[in-house]
Design an enzyme around this catalytic site. Structure first.
Site, PDB file in Angstrom:
ATOM      1  N   SER A  39      24.133  26.984  39.904  1.00 50.35           N
ATOM      2  CA  SER A  39      25.356  27.383  39.201  1.00 50.35           C
ATOM      3  C   SER A  39      26.391  28.037  40.106  1.00 50.35           C
ATOM      4  CB  SER A  39      25.009  28.343  38.054  1.00 50.35           C
ATOM      5  OG  SER A  39      24.265  29.453  38.540  1.00 50.35           O
ATOM      6  N   ASP A 325      29.624  37.650  35.429  1.00 46.99           N
ATOM      7  CA  ASP A 325      28.707  37.763  34.293  1.00 46.99           C
ATOM      8  C   ASP A 325      27.386  38.335  34.791  1.00 46.99           C
ATOM      9  OD1 ASP A 325      27.388  35.688  35.564  1.00 46.99           O
ATOM     10  OD2 ASP A 325      27.960  34.149  34.117  1.00 46.99           O
ATOM     11  N   HIS A 328      26.506  35.826  38.030  1.00 47.80           N
ATOM     12  CA  HIS A 328      27.412  35.167  38.962  1.00 47.80           C
ATOM     13  C   HIS A 328      28.547  36.055  39.470  1.00 47.80           C
ATOM     14  CE1 HIS A 328      25.648  32.086  36.243  1.00 47.80           C
ATOM     15  NE2 HIS A 328      25.387  31.524  37.415  1.00 47.80           N
TER      16      HIS A 328
END
Length: 360
Positions: A39, A325, A328
């Site tokens: 991600s 978040d 990340h």
């Protein structure tokens, strides 16, 4: 305009010209970027999957051009965006967004990264594009390039291109969150050895398929992400997770060093994401950050109980937060880390930085 202002304007223009010329030169040296990973590098592949691991909704993308969620796990741009900008290239598009087109153009680079992916196929199984599957997709791209360019030209193109890889964080997070009983039968040293054994075969397959310039981003200090901090009573970093990251990063660097010694034409750069990011976490004010523990977007203690969703709270000063978040980095953090990887020096990036790798 007086002479002084004319001088300043001329100097500013000269700097802009030099920067543009440098980017243009690198773009000529590196024709494309092929991205694989998780991600931290996903630019929209998971948008095309039936999965919970998505970021194609607010408040993600709030600072991206147009203010729209793109599938990046960020408030704005992420590492592949800044890497491409520094090389004078456009961001490589997500493979799943272009692969169905009969006119798909792979010569300008492709991004295979998928949120949730790990070195192991079992990591977030059926929720993402596994690293092995990403390599399988890349093999199709390589075959397509051979068909369109011819074998010799395709090999030359790929040898000049940059292969950016960021993988391993999700495996480590999964290990740390596993039960004590599971860890008893799979001690950390054994776990990291298994990761490296799998990574060895995966990097060899990429080499066999033409990868010659490899940028490997080690895992960050995952123990300091808000999600793992939130699990501890004192909200401190998880020493276990950070230890696993350090062991994995060191072993991956050793693996690449050995491969480069034995594989003709292989050149590489390793970016120690863990050491680089820990500087911001441990001394945030020194690097312009106001908050290095809590997430900017989320719900619950430290905004780390629930991820960034349309109903989550988000901070106003996003450039002041290290984390977007519960896992990340913010766009600001990603930009700064990329700058270090691009022009930094050992021990943060070695044996060469990205600029030097591109010039080889």
């Amino acid at each position: 305009m007086d002479a002084g202002n004319n001088t300043i304007a001329a100097a500013s223009f000269a700097i802009v010209v030099l920067v543009a010329a440098a980017a243009s030169s690198l773009a000529a040296a590196v024709p494309a970027v092929y991205v694989l990973g998780d991600s931290l590098a996903d630019v929209g592949n998971n948008n095309h999957l039936l999965t919970l691991l998505k970021a194609d909704f607010p408040h993600n993308g709030i600072d991206y051009p147009g203010g729209k969620a793109t599938g990046r796990f960020s408030n704005g741009k992420n590492f592949p965006d800044f890497l491409a900008e520094n090389l004078g290239l456009a961001t490589s598009p997500p493979y799943l967004a272009i692969s169905s087109s009969s006119s798909a153009n792979y010569v300008n680079g492709v991004n295979f990264a998928s949120g949730g992916a790990g070195v192991f196929n079992s990591t977030n199984k059926d929720q993402c594009i596994s690293f092995d599957k990403q390599i399988e997709y890349y093999s199709k791209v390589q075959a397509s390039l051979v068909q369109s360019l011819g074998e010799a030209q395709a090999a030359s193109h790929l040898a000049k291109s940059l292969f950016a890889i960021t993988i391993g964080s999700n495996d480590i997070i999964g290990y740390v969150r596993s039960s004590a009983a599971a860890k008893a039968t799979n001690p950390m040293e054994q776990f990291v050895d298994a990761l490296i054994q799998s990574l060895t075969g995966q990097l060899q397959r990429l080499y066999d398929l033409g990868a010659r310039r490899v940028l490997f981003l080690g895992t960050g200090p995952v123990g300091c992400c808000p999600s793992l901090r939130e699990l501890s009573a004192d909200r401190g970093c998880s020493g276990e997770a950070n230890d696993a990251s350090a062991r994995y990063n060191a072993a991956a660097a050793s693996l690449l060093r050995g491969m480069a010694e034995r594989r003709a034409g292989l050149r590489y750069a390793v970016f120690d994401s863990s050491a680089a990011l820990l500087r911001y976490i441990e001394r945030p004010a020194e690097y312009g950050f106001a908050e290095a523990r809590a997430a900017c977007c989320g719900l619950g203690d430290m905004n780390a109980k629930i991820g960034c969703t349309p109903v989550s709270f988000y901070c106003a000063n996003r450039t002041g937060y290290v984390f977007w978040d519960f896992y990340h980095p913010t766009e600001a953090t990603a930009r700064m880390l990329t700058a270090v990887a691009f022009d930094g020096s050992p021990p943060l990036v070695f044996p060469v930085n990205i600029r030097q790798l591109a010039d080889m």
